[in-house]
Design an enzyme around this catalytic site. Structure first.
Site, PDB file in Angstrom:
ATOM      1  N   GLY A   1      49.784  37.596  50.844  1.00  0.00           N
ATOM      2  CA  GLY A   1      50.469  38.136  49.677  1.00  0.00           C
ATOM      3  C   GLY A   1      49.456  38.161  48.547  1.00  0.00           C
TER       4      GLY A   1
ATOM      5  N   GLY B   1      47.357  36.711  46.353  1.00  0.00           N
ATOM      6  CA  GLY B   1      46.882  35.339  46.180  1.00  0.00           C
ATOM      7  C   GLY B   1      46.049  35.118  44.939  1.00  0.00           C
TER       8      GLY B   1
ATOM      9  CG  ASP C   1      39.043  29.856  42.987  1.00  0.00           C
ATOM     10  OD1 ASP C   1      39.385  31.035  43.215  1.00  0.00           O
ATOM     11  OD2 ASP C   1      37.858  29.524  42.780  1.00  0.00           O
ATOM     12  N   GLY C   2      42.335  31.508  43.211  1.00  0.00           N
ATOM     13  CA  GLY C   2      42.947  32.588  42.447  1.00  0.00           C
ATOM     14  C   GLY C   2      42.019  33.272  41.465  1.00  0.00           C
TER      15      GLY C   2
ATOM     16  NE  ARG D   1      42.833  46.923  42.472  1.00  0.00           N
ATOM     17  CZ  ARG D   1      43.149  45.804  43.125  1.00  0.00           C
ATOM     18  NH1 ARG D   1      44.406  45.398  43.183  1.00  0.00           N
ATOM     19  NH2 ARG D   1      42.220  45.095  43.715  1.00  0.00           N
TER      20      ARG D   1
ATOM     21  CG  ASP E   1      46.174  42.878  53.925  1.00  0.00           C
ATOM     22  OD1 ASP E   1      45.730  43.015  55.080  1.00  0.00           O
ATOM     23  OD2 ASP E   1      45.559  42.251  53.040  1.00  0.00           O
TER      24      ASP E   1
END
Length: 448
Positions: free
Chosen positions: A82, A84, A117-118, A171, A244
């Site tokens: 998903g 992340g 860690d995103g 984006r 994905d």
């Protein structure tokens, strides 16, 4: 108007919060893109508040949404993915009434971050600017890098010298609904939600009046076959064409280990971990078509299977025709007829593969279908068929733009590293900004 994603957010997304970054230093703002959605007049301070601190835009999403999806990653199904390190931040309409998404990369951890860690490295953000600007100029349907803000954290990565600088990127694209979004609902047997998502995609992206799953597959087959052909004409290798990473608007997006192939080598790969060459330059159409098959598979409980298969069977011929259209567009000549045009494209590929001349130089040298400059590289037997065939084609673009008086614009890995080096060493961004301007000049020349 209410952002349409809220119609399906109850099963498609999770409300999240952005990370609280130590700093927000504006490094890149795409006012050309922002002007399309009425945001180019924002002050830099307001830009930082919205795209660095993610204060909601007035009348838009009250909170960011991390999208849920599954997907095949290198053809292994993964239900544990998903958004992340990103989320959908806002949806705005352009002048034509089309909804555009603002989505993030590096905006912090979400419920789908797993062990990540995103965050996004600053170098990763710079690379995405270069990829999207180059692809847009080369006529590829791509997301656009809207904003890049340095965030003042030190990150550790296995594939970059660490610690390295951090950033958050925004984006802009037509949509973020992926093939994996449909796969998740099919996997969980959420048939009502699958119907709602199909209906949403058709209405929001294609102005369709019905939620016919066969129609959705038709649209995606048409769009992705063109995307695959565009990659070949651009000499581009995405690197990670997982299901994905393919969205139903057929926009190229999510650039990780991308490369522009220096020569026309079908076996050239972008990702160091793609040991089998699954997503090699010459296999990208196969990979994208395989992903679209997964979309049809996810929708098979909602539609006639034979009708879905009939749409999938159109992909090879549509790809073949799109390949001709994109090659002739980049070459700058008018089509003559599909059979003759196919032979011209085959002659181009044959010459480039045999000679290993740079792709960008070839299209620059032969812009408009006539050789401009040094004849020596094209005397080889490899180009004999091409030279014979191209002589019967008429130019389709003017060559009065200043771009055609200089050198071809390219974006190979050595150039990326040369642009990054002064940023890393002395915080000098001038090479990046100059390259973006040069790329945009090439785009103007190709569009003339």
């Amino acid at each position: 108007m209410t952002p349409p994603i809220l119609e399906i957010a109850d099963f498609l997304a999770e409300p999240v919060e952005a990370a609280n970054f130590p700093k927000t230093i504006l490094r890149f703002r795409n006012d050309r893109a922002a002007s399309e959605i009425g945001l180019s007049t924002l002050s830099d301070d307001d830009w930082l508040r919205h795209f660095g601190r993610f204060e909601p835009l007035p009348g838009n999403l009250p909170q960011p949404l991390a999208l849920r999806y599954h997907g095949h990653q290198f053809r292994v199904y993964n239900p544990d993915i998903g958004d992340g390190r990103g989320f959908l931040y806002a949806q705005l309409q352009d002048q034509a009434g089309r909804w555009l998404d603002l989505g993030t990369k590096g905006s912090g951890q979400t419920p789908y971050s797993r062990f990540g860690d995103g965050r996004l490295t600053l170098k990763g953000g710079v690379r995405e600017i270069l990829a999207t600007e180059m692809l847009e100029a080369l006529g590829v349907n791509t997301s656009r890098t809207f904003s890049l803000i340095e965030t003042g954290e030190e990150l550790h990565r296995g594939d970059e010298p660490s610690p390295t600088r951090s950033a958050v990127m925004v984006r802009m694209s037509h949509g973020h609904i992926r093939i994996g979004s449909f796969q998740r609902l099919a996997y969980l047997r959420l048939e009502d939600e699958l119907r709602r998502l199909t209906d949403y995609a058709l209405r929001a992206y294609f102005n369709a009046s019905s939620g016919d799953p066969v129609e959705l597959v038709r649209r995606v087959v048409e769009g992705t076959s063109r995307l695959a052909a565009s990659y070949m004409a651009a000499g581009f290798v995405h690197g990670v064409l997982n299901s994905d990473n393919i969205n139903v608007t057929s926009e190229s997006f999510d650039y990780g280990p991308w490369r522009f192939a220096p020569t026309f080598d079908p076996n050239f790969t972008a990702a160091y971990f793609d040991h089998a060459g699954l997503y090699a330059f010459g296999r990208q159409a196969e990979a994208i078509q395989w992903d679209v098959v997964q979309l049809a598979g996810a929708l098979r409980t909602l539609a006639d299977v034979d009708a879905l298969i009939a749409e999938l069977d159109r992909f090879p011929e549509l790809y073949r025709r799109a390949l001709v259209e994109r090659f002739l567009w980049r070459l700058g000549v008018q089509p003559k007829g599909i059979d003759e045009d196919l032979r011209l494209v085959a002659a181009i590929e044959q010459g480039l593969i045999a000679s290993q001349l740079p792709i960008d130089h070839f299209f620059f040298d032969w812009a408009g279908g006539s050789l401009r400059g040094d004849d020596a590289p094209y005397r080889d037997e490899a180009f004999a068929d091409f030279r014979t065939r191209v002589s019967g084609y008429r130019a389709a673009r003017t060559l009065d733009h200043p771009y055609w008086q200089g050198e071809p614009c390219s974006m190979h890995i050595e150039e990326v590293e040369a642009i990054w080096a002064p940023i890393a060493e002395r915080d000098d961004w001038s090479a990046l900004y100059a390259k973006v301007e040069r790329i945009r000049g090439m785009g103007e020349a190709l569009a003339s």
